[in-house]
Design an enzyme around this catalytic site. Sequence first.
Site, short mmCIF file in Angstrom:
data_model
loop_
_atom_site.label_atom_id
_atom_site.label_comp_id
_atom_site.label_asym_id
_atom_site.label_seq_id
_atom_site.Cartn_x
_atom_site.Cartn_y
_atom_site.Cartn_z
N GLY A 90 -2.24 -6.34 2.07
CA GLY A 90 -3.20 -6.61 3.12
C GLY A 90 -4.60 -6.13 2.79
O GLY A 90 -5.59 -6.80 3.09
N THR A 91 -4.70 -4.97 2.17
CA THR A 91 -6.02 -4.43 1.87
C THR A 91 -6.78 -5.37 0.95
O THR A 91 -7.97 -5.68 1.19
CB THR A 91 -5.88 -3.04 1.21
OG1 THR A 91 -5.18 -2.18 2.12
CG2 THR A 91 -7.23 -2.44 0.88
N ASN A 176 -3.55 -2.66 14.91
CA ASN A 176 -2.50 -1.85 14.30
C ASN A 176 -2.26 -0.55 15.04
O ASN A 176 -1.19 0.03 14.94
CB ASN A 176 -2.82 -1.55 12.83
CG ASN A 176 -4.19 -0.97 12.64
OD1 ASN A 176 -5.18 -1.59 12.98
ND2 ASN A 176 -4.27 0.23 12.11
N GLN A 204 -0.22 -6.98 11.28
CA GLN A 204 0.69 -6.40 12.28
C GLN A 204 1.35 -7.46 13.13
O GLN A 204 2.44 -7.24 13.68
CB GLN A 204 -0.07 -5.41 13.17
CG GLN A 204 -0.57 -4.18 12.45
CD GLN A 204 0.55 -3.26 11.98
OE1 GLN A 204 1.67 -3.28 12.48
NE2 GLN A 204 0.26 -2.43 10.99
N CYS A 352 -3.13 4.89 7.04
CA CYS A 352 -4.17 5.01 6.03
C CYS A 352 -5.16 6.11 6.39
O CYS A 352 -5.83 6.64 5.52
CB CYS A 352 -4.89 3.68 5.87
SG CYS A 352 -3.76 2.29 5.83
C1 LIG Z 1 -3.93 -4.35 10.38
C2 LIG Z 1 -3.75 -3.92 8.97
N1 LIG Z 1 -4.47 -4.53 8.01
C3 LIG Z 1 -4.33 -4.20 6.72
C4 LIG Z 1 -3.46 -3.22 6.32
C5 LIG Z 1 -3.34 -2.90 4.86
O1 LIG Z 1 -2.23 -3.56 4.32
P1 LIG Z 1 -1.58 -3.05 2.93
O2 LIG Z 1 -0.90 -1.77 3.26
O3 LIG Z 1 -0.62 -4.14 2.55
O4 LIG Z 1 -2.68 -2.90 1.96
C6 LIG Z 1 -2.70 -2.55 7.29
C7 LIG Z 1 -1.80 -1.43 6.89
O5 LIG Z 1 -1.62 -0.47 7.62
C8 LIG Z 1 -2.85 -2.92 8.64
O6 LIG Z 1 -2.14 -2.33 9.61
#
Ligand SMILES: Cc1ncc(COP(=O)(O)O)c(C=O)c1O
Length: 410
Positions: A90-91, A176, A204, A352
Amino acid sequence: MDYTDGAGQPGAAGAAAPNPHPPVYLDHAATAPMLPEAIVAMTEELAHLGNPSSLHNAGRRARRVVEESREQIAEAFGARPSEVIFTSGGTEADNLAVKGLYWARQADGPRRRVLLPATEHHAVLDSALWLASHEDAEICWLPVDGTGLVAADSVRAAIEADPGSVALVSVMWANNEVGTIAPVAELAAVCAEYQIPFHTDAVQAAAQVPVQFADSGADALTVTGHKLGGPIGAGALLLARDAQPAPVLHGGGQESDIRSGTLDAPAIRGFATAAQVVAKTRDSEAIRLAALRDDLVARVLAAVPDAVLNGAPPGPGRLPGNAHFSFPGCEGDALLMLLDARGIACSTGSACTAGVARPSHVLLAMGADEARARGSLRFSFGATSAQEDCAAVGDVIGEAAERARRAGRS
Ligand SMILES: Cc1ncc(COP(=O)(O)O)c(C=O)c1O
């Protein structure tokens, strides 16, 4: 499943007496256990050799796995296979959407404004802030109400202030921390009127609400494997044909030159397998999780009457698997560790930013004062959650909150 340090007790210091219940994992929003089907598929794939870009037999086999997985992910999220760009999660997908679309939008003249609410995940928020500090982007904060909701009218008003200067709009599908669900189709429709790309982070939402890319009208949509029963390290940005972000990663030109890097066929297969399971079970799971969530909310409010449920009220505007509270007079981190010592895993917000004691940026943006934003906890449900988890929290939350309050006063 073992969420402990191996000794049958949670890893937190101070867990003296054995817990009266098996470990309780209520942190699915941080990462969810892999689904058995995904473990089988990924494990099988790990035994195979082959770079999906190689021309020989092993490479062509790996390529087939990737392309079949692409089709499965597209099917699960109502997209075309050609719209799926694999990422490491996601990041990365959020960075690609925000930075890449911003850069692409500078091609025919400057468009500096990036519209987003301050409640976004840091992957979006910090990408936009980076653009502001390195690329002259101007961030325009979209207002949110006390539940974290962004209204379509406020997006329209922000665009209309100067439509030609908007690079993109980004609003997450479901928050989230507090679980509030955005009216994504309405927001996307407003942006489409002005031909402004609209990105939504559906990380999410994907496991709990019917996320369908084409129906949503979004130009770019982020998903990740590990929140829906797939592995950590595989995700995707769904991209409509007209949305062509400039790449963030340069290299071998994989993924139509939008995201270079050798594709991780085993992780992608695990992600696709989980996405397929989720697409079939999402509706029934949503009903089951909402019942668990309601039970937990009732138990917490009975044990700690002044606790406040943050976010949208339970119903269609809130993720079924999310319960997020503020506990007046408590530090969220202290309460989290007290629960951890009793075998209950939850979160003070997004994983995070947990570990660094600071108030939730989401609650602050929703208008909460600093004390309420510090004293919050998120319980999030998923496939392995059961009624016993709610009972375990109900049994200890009153006493734990009382201890956290006393610790806060001393
Ligand atoms: C809404 C949201 N976006 C992005 C991410 C990041 O995703 P990833 O952990 O796959 O990098 C998260 C992770 O907590 C998230 O909750």
